[in-house]
Scaffold this motif. Structure first.
Motif, PDB file in Angstrom:
ATOM      1  N   ASP A 132      62.468  21.259  23.861  1.00 22.14           N
ATOM      2  CA  ASP A 132      63.443  21.626  22.836  1.00 22.14           C
ATOM      3  C   ASP A 132      62.822  21.679  21.438  1.00 22.14           C
ATOM      4  N   ILE A 133      61.594  21.190  21.291  1.00 23.77           N
ATOM      5  CA  ILE A 133      60.887  21.162  19.993  1.00 23.77           C
ATOM      6  C   ILE A 133      61.822  20.625  18.909  1.00 23.77           C
ATOM      7  N   ALA A 134      62.489  19.534  19.214  1.00 30.57           N
ATOM      8  CA  ALA A 134      63.460  18.950  18.291  1.00 30.57           C
ATOM      9  C   ALA A 134      62.851  17.861  17.420  1.00 30.57           C
ATOM     10  N   ARG A 135      61.552  17.631  17.553  1.00 34.48           N
ATOM     11  CA  ARG A 135      60.877  16.630  16.745  1.00 34.48           C
ATOM     12  C   ARG A 135      59.688  17.266  16.052  1.00 34.48           C
ATOM     13  N   LEU A 136      59.327  16.689  14.921  1.00 34.40           N
ATOM     14  CA  LEU A 136      58.166  17.202  14.197  1.00 34.40           C
ATOM     15  C   LEU A 136      56.902  17.055  15.033  1.00 34.40           C
ATOM     16  N   ARG A 137      56.795  15.971  15.798  1.00 35.08           N
ATOM     17  CA  ARG A 137      55.606  15.768  16.624  1.00 35.08           C
ATOM     18  C   ARG A 137      55.475  16.844  17.694  1.00 35.08           C
ATOM     19  N   ASP A 138      56.607  17.413  18.155  1.00 33.00           N
ATOM     20  CA  ASP A 138      56.541  18.513  19.118  1.00 33.00           C
ATOM     21  C   ASP A 138      55.968  19.770  18.462  1.00 33.00           C
ATOM     22  N   GLY A 139      56.423  20.042  17.233  1.00 34.49           N
ATOM     23  CA  GLY A 139      55.880  21.193  16.517  1.00 34.49           C
ATOM     24  C   GLY A 139      54.398  21.038  16.236  1.00 34.49           C
ATOM     25  N   LEU A 140      54.000  19.838  15.812  1.00 36.91           N
ATOM     26  CA  LEU A 140      52.578  19.590  15.542  1.00 36.91           C
ATOM     27  C   LEU A 140      51.747  19.670  16.823  1.00 36.91           C
ATOM     28  N   ALA A 141      52.311  19.174  17.929  1.00 39.22           N
ATOM     29  CA  ALA A 141      51.591  19.242  19.204  1.00 39.22           C
ATOM     30  C   ALA A 141      51.370  20.687  19.629  1.00 39.22           C
ATOM     31  N   LEU A 142      52.386  21.531  19.437  1.00 41.89           N
ATOM     32  CA  LEU A 142      52.239  22.932  19.798  1.00 41.89           C
ATOM     33  C   LEU A 142      51.202  23.621  18.920  1.00 41.89           C
ATOM     34  N   VAL A 143      51.217  23.302  17.627  1.00 39.09           N
ATOM     35  CA  VAL A 143      50.249  23.913  16.706  1.00 39.09           C
ATOM     36  C   VAL A 143      48.828  23.468  17.048  1.00 39.09           C
ATOM     37  N   LEU A 144      48.621  22.152  17.116  1.00 40.34           N
ATOM     38  CA  LEU A 144      47.271  21.636  17.351  1.00 40.34           C
ATOM     39  C   LEU A 144      46.779  21.973  18.759  1.00 40.34           C
ATOM     40  N   GLY A 145      47.666  21.815  19.752  1.00 34.35           N
ATOM     41  CA  GLY A 145      47.274  22.144  21.116  1.00 34.35           C
ATOM     42  C   GLY A 145      46.977  23.619  21.289  1.00 34.35           C
ATOM     43  N   GLY A 146      47.810  24.466  20.670  1.00 30.31           N
ATOM     44  CA  GLY A 146      47.583  25.905  20.772  1.00 30.31           C
ATOM     45  C   GLY A 146      46.305  26.332  20.089  1.00 30.31           C
ATOM     46  N   LEU A 147      46.069  25.830  18.878  1.00 33.43           N
ATOM     47  CA  LEU A 147      44.858  26.210  18.157  1.00 33.43           C
ATOM     48  C   LEU A 147      43.606  25.730  18.880  1.00 33.43           C
ATOM     49  N   ALA A 148      43.653  24.523  19.432  1.00 30.78           N
ATOM     50  CA  ALA A 148      42.472  23.972  20.096  1.00 30.78           C
ATOM     51  C   ALA A 148      42.192  24.659  21.429  1.00 30.78           C
TER      52      ALA A 148
END
Length: 337
Positions: free
Chosen positions: A115-131
């Protein structure tokens, strides 16, 4: 009984195949759509936004890791539609599978919630996707360098364009697909009037920003902030994707803010805009959603406390604690499926 067992076994064996074929079809269609806005950098076809990476990540998140053959098949079909498959094609397909596969492993490690309802979910998607998206361009461009298809001086320009295109596919397409499969829920409406105003402003201002020769791309960001604050993930990501797609087509045509620029300069300017738009929309909407969930949880706790005080004041036993409106805000809870 035997017939029932056989039917269940057949269904359990056929279902993963059907899911993999569906993923392959979606990957191929997304790839063909992504190629509509392709650019040529140092003689190599690249795309500012590569939607199949978003399709692959969502497929692995929703259906599980066993649908990876569908990603491989879809990637092979996309490459085959452009050129005659060679031995290097298999290496490129391997990179196309490994990148989203590793991205999902990183997201699971971070206890990512769909649900990407937390900031940590958004950061995880950004960092995980970029890496994780570093894998495909490193493998693909590296193989072309080894086979002589790329010169040494051309490697980094192609590698950077390839990586950013894959990363933009994850950051822009993955959240919207999660909305589409129902993981995030319906578009939260602050009111039809405000929604119509936002749509009209987006339809008017985004083309102005993309077509103007004065480099007015920055006027898109107030729209992204408005959409994130009032309509959270669905509204902000739709706005960001519309702006990125339209800007990519203008960049491909060399018009507006991209007029009289070289191919490398166009790619750098375009991807800087796409990246900033995606990060603004994704992270801000996640922060707003998390704030709303926290406020709702506090309101429920206050209401329950008020009920307990009323019963104590009346001399009766305190009521049982209610859990019907509880909001799951535990930071380390299991990922939602």
């Amino acid at each position: 009984m035997t017939a029932v067992v056989v039917t269940r076994l057949n269904r359990s064996s056929v279902e993963p195949v059907l899911k993999a074929l569906a993923v392959a079809l979606c990957y191929y269609v997304a790839g063909r759509l992504g190629l509509l806005g392709r650019l040529v950098v140092e003689g190599v076809v690249v795309t500012p936004i590569w939607p199949p990476t978003g399709v692959a990540v969502v497929a692995l998140l929703v259906f599980g890791l066993r649908v990876w053959p569908g990603i491989a098949l879809g990637s092979f079909l996309v490459i085959a539609s452009l050129t005659t498959p060679r031995l290097t094609t298999l290496v490129t397909v391997l990179g196309s599978v490994a990148a989203p596969f590793c991205a999902v492993l990183l997201l699971r490690r971070a206890r990512f919630r769909l649900d990407i309802a937390r900031l940590r979910d958004g950061l995880a998607l950004v960092l995980g996707g970029l890496a994780a998206m570093l894998i495909a361009p490193t493998v693909g461009a590296g193989m072309q360098l080894l086979t002589g298809d790329l010169e040494t001086g051309e490697f980094w320009a192609v590698w950077l364009a390839w990586w950013v295109g894959d990363a933009m596919g994850v950051l822009l397409v993955t959240p919207l697909l999660l909305v589409a499969v129902g993981a995030v829920g319906r578009l939260r409406r602050a009111g039809w009037t405000e929604l119509v105003c936002l749509v009209l402003a987006t339809v008017v201002l985004v083309p102005v920003a993309a077509l103007s020769r004065l480099s007015m791309l920055y006027i898109v960001f107030p729209l992204l902030i408005w959409a994130a604050l009032r309509f959270q993930l669905a509204g902000s990501m739709l706005c960001a994707l519309f702006a990125s797609v339209l800007t990519s087509f203008e960049a491909n045509a060399g018009r507006g803010a991209f007029e009289q620029l070289s191919a490398v300069e166009i790619m750098v300017k375009l991807q800087a805009f796409n990246g900033a738009a995606a990060l603004t929309a994704l992270l801000l909407s996640a922060m707003v959603s998390e704030a709303h969930a926290t406020r709702h949880s506090v309101e429920n706790a206050c209401n329950e406390l008020a009920e307990v005080l009323e019963h104590l004041a009346a001399g009766g036993p305190p009521p049982e604690p209610s859990t019907s409106h509880a909001v799951d805000t535990e930071a380390d809870g299991p990922p939602r499926r």
